[in-house]
Design a protein around this motif. Structure first.
Motif, PDB file in Angstrom:
ATOM      1  N   UNK A   8       0.878  -1.161   0.000  1.00  0.00           N
ATOM      2  CA  UNK A   8       0.000   0.000   0.000  1.00  0.00           C
ATOM      3  C   UNK A   8       0.912   1.207   0.000  1.00  0.00           C
ATOM      4  N   UNK A   9       0.409   2.328  -0.461  1.00  0.00           N
ATOM      5  CA  UNK A   9       1.219   3.539  -0.548  1.00  0.00           C
ATOM      6  C   UNK A   9       0.463   4.703   0.076  1.00  0.00           C
ATOM      7  N   UNK A  14       3.849   6.019   8.329  1.00  0.00           N
ATOM      8  CA  UNK A  14       3.360   4.665   8.575  1.00  0.00           C
ATOM      9  C   UNK A  14       2.984   4.602  10.046  1.00  0.00           C
ATOM     10  N   UNK A  15       1.757   4.142  10.309  1.00  0.00           N
ATOM     11  CA  UNK A  15       1.274   4.090  11.679  1.00  0.00           C
ATOM     12  C   UNK A  15       0.290   2.924  11.831  1.00  0.00           C
ATOM     13  N   UNK A  16      -0.424   2.896  12.939  1.00  0.00           N
ATOM     14  CA  UNK A  16      -1.374   1.818  13.197  1.00  0.00           C
ATOM     15  C   UNK A  16      -2.413   1.713  12.082  1.00  0.00           C
ATOM     16  N   UNK A  17      -2.948   2.848  11.658  1.00  0.00           N
ATOM     17  CA  UNK A  17      -3.958   2.821  10.597  1.00  0.00           C
ATOM     18  C   UNK A  17      -3.396   2.278   9.286  1.00  0.00           C
ATOM     19  N   UNK A  18      -2.177   2.659   8.956  1.00  0.00           N
ATOM     20  CA  UNK A  18      -1.532   2.144   7.749  1.00  0.00           C
ATOM     21  C   UNK A  18      -1.362   0.637   7.837  1.00  0.00           C
ATOM     22  N   UNK A  19      -0.947   0.176   8.998  1.00  0.00           N
ATOM     23  CA  UNK A  19      -0.753  -1.257   9.193  1.00  0.00           C
ATOM     24  C   UNK A  19      -2.079  -2.011   9.054  1.00  0.00           C
ATOM     25  N   UNK A  20      -3.148  -1.447   9.611  1.00  0.00           N
ATOM     26  CA  UNK A  20      -4.467  -2.078   9.494  1.00  0.00           C
ATOM     27  C   UNK A  20      -4.925  -2.100   8.037  1.00  0.00           C
ATOM     28  N   UNK A  21      -4.637  -1.040   7.299  1.00  0.00           N
ATOM     29  CA  UNK A  21      -4.977  -1.001   5.876  1.00  0.00           C
ATOM     30  C   UNK A  21      -4.249  -2.114   5.123  1.00  0.00           C
ATOM     31  N   UNK A  22      -2.976  -2.311   5.440  1.00  0.00           N
ATOM     32  CA  UNK A  22      -2.211  -3.384   4.812  1.00  0.00           C
ATOM     33  C   UNK A  22      -2.821  -4.748   5.136  1.00  0.00           C
ATOM     34  N   UNK A  23      -3.187  -4.971   6.399  1.00  0.00           N
ATOM     35  CA  UNK A  23      -3.791  -6.249   6.779  1.00  0.00           C
ATOM     36  C   UNK A  23      -5.095  -6.490   6.016  1.00  0.00           C
ATOM     37  N   UNK A  25      -5.914  -5.239   3.132  1.00  0.00           N
ATOM     38  CA  UNK A  25      -5.564  -5.457   1.720  1.00  0.00           C
ATOM     39  C   UNK A  25      -5.120  -6.902   1.496  1.00  0.00           C
ATOM     40  N   UNK A  26      -4.318  -7.403   2.400  1.00  0.00           N
ATOM     41  CA  UNK A  26      -3.850  -8.792   2.293  1.00  0.00           C
ATOM     42  C   UNK A  26      -5.026  -9.753   2.434  1.00  0.00           C
ATOM     43  N   UNK A  57      -8.612 -11.417  11.222  1.00  0.00           N
ATOM     44  CA  UNK A  57      -8.444 -11.741   9.801  1.00  0.00           C
ATOM     45  C   UNK A  57      -7.696 -13.055   9.572  1.00  0.00           C
ATOM     46  N   UNK A  58      -7.217 -13.671  10.647  1.00  0.00           N
ATOM     47  CA  UNK A  58      -6.497 -14.938  10.518  1.00  0.00           C
ATOM     48  C   UNK A  58      -5.073 -14.784  10.017  1.00  0.00           C
ATOM     49  N   UNK A  59      -4.441 -13.658  10.367  1.00  0.00           N
ATOM     50  CA  UNK A  59      -3.070 -13.383   9.940  1.00  0.00           C
ATOM     51  C   UNK A  59      -2.151 -13.497  11.145  1.00  0.00           C
TER      52      UNK A  59
END
Length: 71
Positions: A8-9, A14-23, A25-26, A57-59
């Motif tokens: 993600x871009x 990069x913060x908690x919200x960015x990390x949640x967005x990545x999760x 997306x995955x 999300x099972x990650x």
């Protein structure tokens, strides 16, 4: 195993919200089987919000103790 790189871009930090967005997306990729991420143990990666979403999300997270930060 897909060995697929998912990114993600953003134009800020990069913060908690960015990390949640990545999760999310995955998870949206609809992959079958376990999903494991190797992380460098940054604070925004290891907090209750991110860990709770990952579990939902099972990650699974694997924290690399060899990762270093540049200062």
């Amino acid at each position: 195993m897909t060995r697929e790189l998912v990114t993600i871009t953003n134009t800020t930090v990069v913060n908690t919200e960015t990390m949640c967005e990545l999760l999310r997306t995955i998870a949206a990729r609809g992959l079958c089987g376990p999903i494991t991420l190797v992380l460098d143990n940054a604070r925004y990666q290891r907090n209750q919000i991110v860990e709770g979403l990952a579990k939902e999300l099972g990650i699974e997270f694997v924290v690399s103790c060899r990762a270093t930060r540049r200062t």
